[in-house]
Write an enzyme that holds these catalytic residues in place. Structure first.
Site, PDB file in Angstrom:
ATOM      1  N   HIS A 145       2.828  25.033  55.513  1.00 31.18           N
ATOM      2  CA  HIS A 145       3.215  23.999  54.545  1.00 31.18           C
ATOM      3  C   HIS A 145       1.998  23.730  53.657  1.00 31.18           C
ATOM      4  O   HIS A 145       0.965  23.263  54.146  1.00 31.18           O
ATOM      5  CB  HIS A 145       3.631  22.748  55.348  1.00 31.18           C
ATOM      6  CG  HIS A 145       3.861  21.508  54.537  1.00 31.18           C
ATOM      7  ND1 HIS A 145       5.127  20.999  54.330  1.00 31.18           N
ATOM      8  CD2 HIS A 145       3.016  20.660  53.908  1.00 31.18           C
ATOM      9  CE1 HIS A 145       5.038  19.884  53.605  1.00 31.18           C
ATOM     10  NE2 HIS A 145       3.773  19.664  53.337  1.00 31.18           N
ATOM     11  N   HIS A 193       7.095  10.646  48.901  1.00 28.82           N
ATOM     12  CA  HIS A 193       5.775  10.033  48.694  1.00 28.82           C
ATOM     13  C   HIS A 193       5.497   9.774  47.208  1.00 28.82           C
ATOM     14  O   HIS A 193       4.740   8.866  46.865  1.00 28.82           O
ATOM     15  CB  HIS A 193       4.668  10.941  49.248  1.00 28.82           C
ATOM     16  CG  HIS A 193       4.556  10.921  50.742  1.00 28.82           C
ATOM     17  ND1 HIS A 193       4.216   9.797  51.447  1.00 28.82           N
ATOM     18  CD2 HIS A 193       4.763  11.896  51.661  1.00 28.82           C
ATOM     19  CE1 HIS A 193       4.190  10.073  52.751  1.00 28.82           C
ATOM     20  NE2 HIS A 193       4.526  11.343  52.905  1.00 28.82           N
ATOM     21  N   ARG A 213      12.037  14.729  51.663  1.00 34.59           N
ATOM     22  CA  ARG A 213      11.201  13.990  52.609  1.00 34.59           C
ATOM     23  C   ARG A 213       9.779  13.882  52.052  1.00 34.59           C
ATOM     24  O   ARG A 213       9.322  12.804  51.716  1.00 34.59           O
ATOM     25  CB  ARG A 213      11.225  14.673  53.992  1.00 34.59           C
ATOM     26  CG  ARG A 213      10.749  13.800  55.153  1.00 34.59           C
ATOM     27  CD  ARG A 213       9.254  13.769  55.329  1.00 34.59           C
ATOM     28  NE  ARG A 213       8.703  15.110  55.506  1.00 34.59           N
ATOM     29  CZ  ARG A 213       7.392  15.384  55.379  1.00 34.59           C
ATOM     30  NH1 ARG A 213       6.537  14.413  55.092  1.00 34.59           N
ATOM     31  NH2 ARG A 213       6.944  16.612  55.536  1.00 34.59           N
ATOM     32  N   ASP A 214       9.095  14.994  51.863  1.00 38.27           N
ATOM     33  CA  ASP A 214       7.707  14.902  51.381  1.00 38.27           C
ATOM     34  C   ASP A 214       7.670  14.422  49.932  1.00 38.27           C
ATOM     35  O   ASP A 214       6.724  13.742  49.516  1.00 38.27           O
ATOM     36  CB  ASP A 214       6.995  16.248  51.528  1.00 38.27           C
ATOM     37  CG  ASP A 214       5.521  16.092  51.891  1.00 38.27           C
ATOM     38  OD1 ASP A 214       5.072  14.957  52.107  1.00 38.27           O
ATOM     39  OD2 ASP A 214       4.821  17.119  51.975  1.00 38.27           O
ATOM     40  N   SER A 274      -2.627  19.572  54.591  1.00 41.34           N
ATOM     41  CA  SER A 274      -2.292  18.238  54.068  1.00 41.34           C
ATOM     42  C   SER A 274      -3.179  17.813  52.913  1.00 41.34           C
ATOM     43  O   SER A 274      -2.742  17.070  52.035  1.00 41.34           O
ATOM     44  CB  SER A 274      -2.409  17.205  55.201  1.00 41.34           C
ATOM     45  OG  SER A 274      -1.749  17.660  56.355  1.00 41.34           O
ATOM     46  N   HIS A 334      -0.171  22.478  49.951  1.00 47.91           N
ATOM     47  CA  HIS A 334      -0.269  21.537  48.829  1.00 47.91           C
ATOM     48  C   HIS A 334      -1.108  22.181  47.734  1.00 47.91           C
ATOM     49  O   HIS A 334      -1.882  23.102  47.983  1.00 47.91           O
ATOM     50  CB  HIS A 334      -0.870  20.201  49.294  1.00 47.91           C
ATOM     51  CG  HIS A 334       0.136  19.347  50.023  1.00 47.91           C
ATOM     52  ND1 HIS A 334       0.845  18.345  49.434  1.00 47.91           N
ATOM     53  CD2 HIS A 334       0.582  19.407  51.306  1.00 47.91           C
ATOM     54  CE1 HIS A 334       1.675  17.794  50.313  1.00 47.91           C
ATOM     55  NE2 HIS A 334       1.535  18.415  51.458  1.00 47.91           N
TER      56      HIS A 334
END
Lengths: 334, 334
Positions: free
Chosen positions: A193, A16, A12-13, A166, A195
């Protein structure tokens, strides 16, 4: 040893990073590999979640229906996860996901706007579904604010709640403070989550687990936009060495990562200088191309633009701010 | 704010990733960019240091003399650093480096063998040169042992002493324990040099600074063998945000990183699954190709070979152990 549920949004991610173009064979192959390794939750979808395939953020190669059916059929042990941003997705999409056998359904909202998830979390609770809520761009709120919003989401019916970093802005202490505050405020599992814009995704995830998060996200080979997500096959052995139990087979996980590198991505993400600046500035990495293009045309340093967008707390959807900032910085320079 | 001296071995440790083939234009261009950014020390040389260019570990594209002269001429503010492994390099090489204007001269030894540096550190002290000692593969010794060996090196004349996490095995607590013990045992600056096999190079470097290290290594874009070194242009802003002062200009540093990505390397390093296994096993990443080749021929899982080499504490120079381990694992399997 404390148990941690590793949640894998590779399909899903990661979308991108390839303009949502993962095909059926890639989805099936990766889901089978992750399932064989014992990854607890395999999330699938358009990068922006259920219902988001569109001209505006990019059409996916595969429909939501076919993605869900493909991954559901590939999973024997793992749960299937989906993600939805209110606005892109609707209650109809949630119904569809439940019908396809989605086990974990995440609603993502900007960190200060849990109310946008109210209706959807309520619907999921009515359906007896496992509805989670993630607060996005969470560096833009304090620990106390996030704890309050997380409790609000639980009040709406969320069975787990947590944070997405994010913009990849956090350092471990930032995570500890925020996750600790949330864990103290709610009695449901807490999610983190990360990054990797500041090279800290794994360290931040460990800090989250140590502060009480029990659902931690990671993507194979860090597959994701810009600097990428927390690298799953690094995260798992590091969590294990730090005293957390994931239940995942290391060799199976490494095989899944090798599959992902070979079949899902042109190249694994790395932390380029634009990613570092957007992480430091706390700006959504999706702004990258528009910032670079507008800056080039006006002879403005794109790094100045990122830092100014960060000062103005620009968020996704506010792309018009880029033009304003470039114009103002261009006037100052000339 | 505490001051940290950032030491940049891009043009020495990075050479491992390109078989020591950096040319004069690349050396000059990167040195100028790092100097313009205010990087305090720019290290140059064959990957294995002074005198190492050879058939056995690879011939460099440029001689030691020309490398040193090129970088010396390119630096206005930055100091020039060199590295030497006793055995590859000799006192004659140290004399040559001093004659070329090397300001910082590092002697690297296996973590339990400081005595190999005695003669060289003594010579450097006699010459009034800034001789440093780094203990390599430092995950193979305890904090107490490392503190003792570091003190021994200072006794030989080292003006700074510290650790290389050569296998990329450390997590932040490992670093804190070891650097803390050394900082308590010596009264000279303490060095930390990380690798990114477990995605922890930046976090480990911050832990080192917090435990008392004041000389921290980083390479542009992480340039180095396998998973690469601590990424310099991430390290610096993260150190600054954590309360350390580097004196380096961020935009200049990002420009140097962009130059490095464009002119020094085919692609920036990423953490592949072999790098993760060698990091977890605590095995020198230079073993990679021989382990993969020997495993493939014998149908043995190379990951098992790495973990067994780790249990046997194999170090560089003991490549014959690879053949033994593969043969034994092959017998067990058949």
């Amino acid at each position: 040893m404390t148990d941690v549920v590793v949640h894998d949004p590779t399909l899903r991610d990661g979308q991108h990073a390839v303009r949502h173009q993962l095909g059926v064979a890639a989805l099936r192959g990766y889901a089978e590999a992750a399932d064989a390794a014992g990854v607890p939750v395999v999330e699938v979808g358009h990068g922006n979640g259920l219902g988001a395939s569109s001209l505006q953020v990019g059409r996916a190669a595969v429909s939501d229906d076919l993605m869900l059916a493909t991954v559901r059929a590939a999973l024997r042990r793992s749960k299937m996860g989906v993600f939805m941003l209110p606005g892109w997705g609707t209650s109809a999409d949630l119904r569809k996901a439940i019908a396809h056998g989605a086990d974990v359904i995440r609603i993502g909202v900007h960190c200060t706007e849990p109310s946008l998830a109210e209706r959807h979390l309520g619907f999921l609770a009515e359906q007896g579904a496992d509805g989670h809520c993630v607060l996005m761009m969470s560096h833009m709120a304090t620990a106390a604010q996030l704890a309050e919003h997380a409790a609000t989401a639980v009040g709406y019916g969320a069975r787990a709640v947590g944070l997405m970093d994010s913009a990849g802005n956090f350092l471990p202490q930032d995570v500890s403070d925020r996750i600790g505050a949330i864990a103290a405020a709610v009695d449901v599992p807490v999610i983190f989550h990360g990054h990797n814009n500041l090279g800290m995704a794994v360290a931040n995830s460990v800090a989250a687990a140590q502060a009480g998060a029990t659902i931690i996200d990671g993507c194979a080979r860090g597959f994701g936009a810009g600097a990428g997500n927390t690298q799953l096959e690094v995260l798992v052995p590091v969590l294990e060495r730090t005293g957390f139990r994931t239940g995942i087979d290391l060799y199976g996980l490494l095989d899944a990562a090798d599959f992902a590198e070979r079949e899902l991505m042109p190249a694994p993400p790395t932390t380029d200088t634009v990613s570092i600046v957007s992480g430091l500035a706390g700006v959504f990495s999706g702004f990258k191309h528009q910032v670079l293009d507008a800056s080039r045309r006006s002879g403005v340093d794109p790094r100045d633009v990122f830092f100014e967008l960060g000062r103005r707390q620009a968020i996704a959807g506010q792309e018009d701010l880029i033009v304003d900032v470039v114009a103002e910085l261009g006037e100052v320079a000339s």
